[in-house]
Design a protein around this motif. Sequence first.
Motif, PDB file in Angstrom:
ATOM      1  N   ALA A 120       0.699  -1.531  -0.044  1.00  0.00           N
ATOM      2  CA  ALA A 120       0.055   0.276   0.095  1.00  0.00           C
ATOM      3  C   ALA A 120       0.969   1.226   0.099  1.00  0.00           C
ATOM      4  O   ALA A 120       0.395   2.362  -0.808  1.00  0.00           O
ATOM      5  CB  ALA A 120      -0.317  -0.198   1.272  1.00  0.00           C
ATOM      6  N   GLU A 121       1.684   0.772   0.529  1.00  0.00           N
ATOM      7  CA  GLU A 121       2.766   2.392   0.828  1.00  0.00           C
ATOM      8  C   GLU A 121       3.759   2.277   0.426  1.00  0.00           C
ATOM      9  O   GLU A 121       4.732   0.884   1.074  1.00  0.00           O
ATOM     10  CB  GLU A 121       2.237   3.478   2.466  1.00  0.00           C
ATOM     11  N   LEU A 122       5.000   2.961   0.003  1.00  0.00           N
ATOM     12  CA  LEU A 122       6.605   2.866  -0.025  1.00  0.00           C
ATOM     13  C   LEU A 122       7.687   3.007   1.155  1.00  0.00           C
ATOM     14  O   LEU A 122       6.797   4.426   1.534  1.00  0.00           O
ATOM     15  CB  LEU A 122       7.228   2.930  -1.488  1.00  0.00           C
ATOM     16  N   SER A 123       8.366   2.930   1.448  1.00  0.00           N
ATOM     17  CA  SER A 123       8.950   3.898   2.821  1.00  0.00           C
ATOM     18  C   SER A 123       9.533   5.736   2.131  1.00  0.00           C
ATOM     19  O   SER A 123       9.708   5.528   0.695  1.00  0.00           O
ATOM     20  CB  SER A 123      10.514   3.462   2.816  1.00  0.00           C
ATOM     21  N   ASP A 124       9.584   6.074   2.895  1.00  0.00           N
ATOM     22  CA  ASP A 124      10.026   8.034   2.096  1.00  0.00           C
ATOM     23  C   ASP A 124      11.018   8.279   2.336  1.00  0.00           C
ATOM     24  O   ASP A 124      12.225   7.259   3.087  1.00  0.00           O
ATOM     25  CB  ASP A 124       9.394   8.300   3.730  1.00  0.00           C
ATOM     26  N   THR A 125      11.544   8.908   1.755  1.00  0.00           N
ATOM     27  CA  THR A 125      12.704   9.183   1.242  1.00  0.00           C
ATOM     28  C   THR A 125      13.251  10.221   1.237  1.00  0.00           C
ATOM     29  O   THR A 125      12.345  11.054   0.366  1.00  0.00           O
ATOM     30  CB  THR A 125      13.592   8.922  -0.025  1.00  0.00           C
ATOM     31  N   SER A 126      14.227  10.961   0.582  1.00  0.00           N
ATOM     32  CA  SER A 126      14.357  12.441   0.556  1.00  0.00           C
ATOM     33  C   SER A 126      14.603  13.060  -0.813  1.00  0.00           C
ATOM     34  O   SER A 126      13.834  13.948  -0.390  1.00  0.00           O
ATOM     35  CB  SER A 126      16.210  13.098   1.204  1.00  0.00           C
ATOM     36  N   ARG A 127      14.639  11.947  -1.423  1.00  0.00           N
ATOM     37  CA  ARG A 127      12.983  12.868  -2.810  1.00  0.00           C
ATOM     38  C   ARG A 127      12.974  12.511  -3.203  1.00  0.00           C
ATOM     39  O   ARG A 127      11.403  13.218  -3.870  1.00  0.00           O
ATOM     40  CB  ARG A 127      14.695  11.601  -3.864  1.00  0.00           C
ATOM     41  N   GLY A 128      11.724  11.164  -2.093  1.00  0.00           N
ATOM     42  CA  GLY A 128      10.216  11.286  -2.329  1.00  0.00           C
ATOM     43  C   GLY A 128      10.084  11.001  -4.678  1.00  0.00           C
ATOM     44  O   GLY A 128      10.629  10.032  -4.456  1.00  0.00           O
ATOM     45  N   GLN A 129       8.836  11.686  -4.957  1.00  0.00           N
ATOM     46  CA  GLN A 129       8.792  11.483  -6.197  1.00  0.00           C
ATOM     47  C   GLN A 129       9.242  12.387  -7.281  1.00  0.00           C
ATOM     48  O   GLN A 129       8.904  12.243  -8.407  1.00  0.00           O
ATOM     49  CB  GLN A 129       7.139  12.060  -6.072  1.00  0.00           C
ATOM     50  N   GLY A 130      10.111  12.951  -7.037  1.00  0.00           N
ATOM     51  CA  GLY A 130      11.207  14.073  -7.655  1.00  0.00           C
ATOM     52  C   GLY A 130      11.365  13.167  -8.480  1.00  0.00           C
ATOM     53  O   GLY A 130      12.373  12.616  -8.853  1.00  0.00           O
ATOM     54  N   GLY A 131      11.308  13.297 -10.412  1.00  0.00           N
ATOM     55  CA  GLY A 131      11.538  12.914 -11.804  1.00  0.00           C
ATOM     56  C   GLY A 131      12.367  13.794 -11.481  1.00  0.00           C
ATOM     57  O   GLY A 131      12.861  14.632 -11.999  1.00  0.00           O
ATOM     58  N   PHE A 132      11.834  13.698 -13.409  1.00  0.00           N
ATOM     59  CA  PHE A 132      12.113  14.698 -13.773  1.00  0.00           C
ATOM     60  C   PHE A 132      12.613  16.050 -14.363  1.00  0.00           C
ATOM     61  O   PHE A 132      11.186  16.635 -14.122  1.00  0.00           O
ATOM     62  CB  PHE A 132      11.290  14.629 -15.545  1.00  0.00           C
TER      63      PHE A 132
END
Length: 138
Positions: A120-132
């Motif tokens: 249901a969820e993925l772990s948090d990171t400092s980047r998160g969903q930051g993509g292109f």
Amino acid sequence: MKVKKLHPNALLPKRAHATDSGADLFALQRTVLAPRAITHVHTGIAIELPEGTSGIIWGKSSVESKGIKAMAGLVDAPYRGELIVCMYNLNDTEFVFEQGQKVAQLVVLPTLYPDFEEVAELSDTSRGQGGFGSTGSK
């Protein structure tokens, strides 16, 4: 690594320097790439990759700097067929690979085989969903 010639004119992969990551792959025969088209370049070889590895068919800068793009290929360890390089000509003029000319390179890398689990969820990171473009364009 074991290499089988499927044709007497085929050349075995070769590194220009002992510590090069990629080994050069060579055209089996003269192959014409039409402008803005995709063509298969035969190498005339089959390989036996070590267990736990994959082969990546990657472009050569000397070829790609002329507007000829290797369409990255992935070779699974159990594959025993001919290595065929898919090439795209970005130019408005034809390009010719002569027999024995360097086409692309083979890079052998270790491979992981994870199972996939829906969550249901993925772990948090400092980047998160930051993509292109998330790090800026400069």
